[in-house]
Design an enzyme around this catalytic site. Structure first.
Site, mmCIF file in Angstrom:
data_model
loop_
_atom_site.group_PDB
_atom_site.id
_atom_site.type_symbol
_atom_site.label_atom_id
_atom_site.label_comp_id
_atom_site.label_asym_id
_atom_site.label_seq_id
_atom_site.Cartn_x
_atom_site.Cartn_y
_atom_site.Cartn_z
ATOM 1 N N THR A 17 0.792 -1.088 -0.130
ATOM 2 C CA THR A 17 0.004 -0.028 -0.203
ATOM 3 C C THR A 17 1.096 1.295 0.179
ATOM 4 O O THR A 17 0.589 2.163 -1.132
ATOM 5 C CB THR A 17 -1.130 0.429 1.095
ATOM 6 O OG1 THR A 17 -1.626 -1.390 1.160
ATOM 7 C CG2 THR A 17 -1.926 1.172 0.916
ATOM 8 N N LYS A 33 -8.527 -0.820 -5.981
ATOM 9 C CA LYS A 33 -7.306 -2.055 -4.485
ATOM 10 C C LYS A 33 -8.946 -3.145 -5.144
ATOM 11 O O LYS A 33 -10.128 -3.316 -4.728
ATOM 12 C CB LYS A 33 -7.612 -1.465 -3.791
ATOM 13 C CG LYS A 33 -7.845 -2.716 -2.396
ATOM 14 C CD LYS A 33 -6.662 -3.143 -2.295
ATOM 15 C CE LYS A 33 -6.942 -4.629 -1.162
ATOM 16 N NZ LYS A 33 -5.187 -4.261 -0.580
ATOM 17 N N ASP A 44 -7.291 0.072 2.280
ATOM 18 C CA ASP A 44 -5.627 1.182 1.401
ATOM 19 C C ASP A 44 -6.017 1.783 1.026
ATOM 20 O O ASP A 44 -5.524 2.387 0.512
ATOM 21 C CB ASP A 44 -5.357 -0.655 0.508
ATOM 22 C CG ASP A 44 -4.934 -1.872 1.722
ATOM 23 O OD1 ASP A 44 -4.917 -1.634 2.714
ATOM 24 O OD2 ASP A 44 -5.086 -2.907 1.049
ATOM 25 N N GLU A 99 -3.793 -2.703 -6.937
ATOM 26 C CA GLU A 99 -3.088 -3.116 -6.008
ATOM 27 C C GLU A 99 -3.470 -4.682 -5.542
ATOM 28 O O GLU A 99 -4.627 -4.357 -5.060
ATOM 29 C CB GLU A 99 -3.312 -2.304 -4.067
ATOM 30 C CG GLU A 99 -1.959 -3.199 -3.439
ATOM 31 C CD GLU A 99 -2.612 -2.399 -1.967
ATOM 32 O OE1 GLU A 99 -2.049 -2.850 -1.372
ATOM 33 O OE2 GLU A 99 -2.650 -1.409 -1.997
ATOM 34 N N GLY A 100 -3.248 -5.804 -5.550
ATOM 35 C CA GLY A 100 -3.471 -6.936 -5.564
ATOM 36 C C GLY A 100 -3.381 -6.602 -3.596
ATOM 37 O O GLY A 100 -3.449 -5.929 -2.502
ATOM 38 N N ALA A 101 -4.309 -8.075 -3.281
ATOM 39 C CA ALA A 101 -4.345 -8.450 -1.973
ATOM 40 C C ALA A 101 -3.286 -9.866 -1.957
ATOM 41 O O ALA A 101 -2.916 -10.964 -1.775
ATOM 42 C CB ALA A 101 -5.916 -8.842 -1.742
ATOM 43 N N GLY A 102 -2.352 -9.950 -0.496
ATOM 44 C CA GLY A 102 -1.435 -10.371 -0.045
ATOM 45 C C GLY A 102 -0.239 -10.842 -1.524
ATOM 46 O O GLY A 102 -0.355 -10.158 -2.714
#
Length: 204
Positions: A17, A33, A44, A99-102
């Site tokens: 982030t 996101k 985020d 932005e991806g997650a993880g």
């Protein structure tokens, strides 16, 4: 064509982030996101908005999930099915930072992973790396996975301080054509510090 980048990391908590905020500020880009899992009171998108110019636009998430867990688990708790087919990039005339997650192999459902969404979008990738025991292994595995899926790794971001030997190994295994960005460690994350770091970046 306006620049579009997908920010991922070698794991959770590596600073995606913050790095996304820096890239948003640098390119004066929109932010998106696709999946927010948990922390709906402080998402985020909210963080990026606080850390960048007031003119920055954060697009609405495709999925907002209450439980702070892997998206497949959070979605299952709410009786929701996440399908890559149903996630569509927002329309904008500005650059876009996604932005991806993880990390790459975070499950979105029993059948699909985060990397499957990246394959669908086909945006050049930003891989965020943080120093910890095992980061070399996780970085090289991530690079291999991206290459196997035919995704373009445009940037590798070293987020924070690294031992010289660690950074040297990762750089050695980074393919030619991939650009390297070094982001200094920041004790506190503020809009002013984001701008200072952004001003130090050249020719991305």
């Amino acid at each position: 064509m306006q620049k579009k980048l997908f920010v991922t990391g070698i794991g959770t908590g590596v600073g995606k982030t913050i790095c996304s905020a820096i890239l948003v500020q640098y390119f004066q880009a929109d932010y998106w996101k696709p999946i927010q899992s948990g922390d709906l009171h402080d998402t985020d998108s909210m963080k990026v908005k606080k850390l960048t110019d007031t003119s920055i636009h954060c697009h609405e998430e495709s999925f907002r999930l209450k439980l702070a867990a892997s998206p497949h688990q959070s979605a299952a708790e709410e009786g929701i099915s996440i399908r890559v087919h149903d996630i569509h990039s927002p329309k904008t005339t500005r650059p876009l930072i996604v932005e991806g997650a993880g990390g790459l192999m975070v499950p979105l459902s029993p059948n699909e992973l985060m990397i499957d969404l990246m394959v669908k979008l086909q945006f050049p990738v930003v891989l965020v790396v943080k120093n910890y025991l095992g980061c070399i292994n996780h970085t090289l595995l991530s690079m291999t996975a991206l290459k196997n899926k035919g995704l373009n790794l445009e940037y590798v971001v070293f987020n924070g301080s690294f031992p010289v030997a660690t950074e040297k190994i990762i750089r050695h295994h980074t393919e030619k054509g991939t650009k390297i960005i070094n982001i200094p460690h920041m004790e506190s994350k503020t809009k002013e510090k984001i701008k200072i770091v952004t001003n130090d970046l050249k020719y991305l």
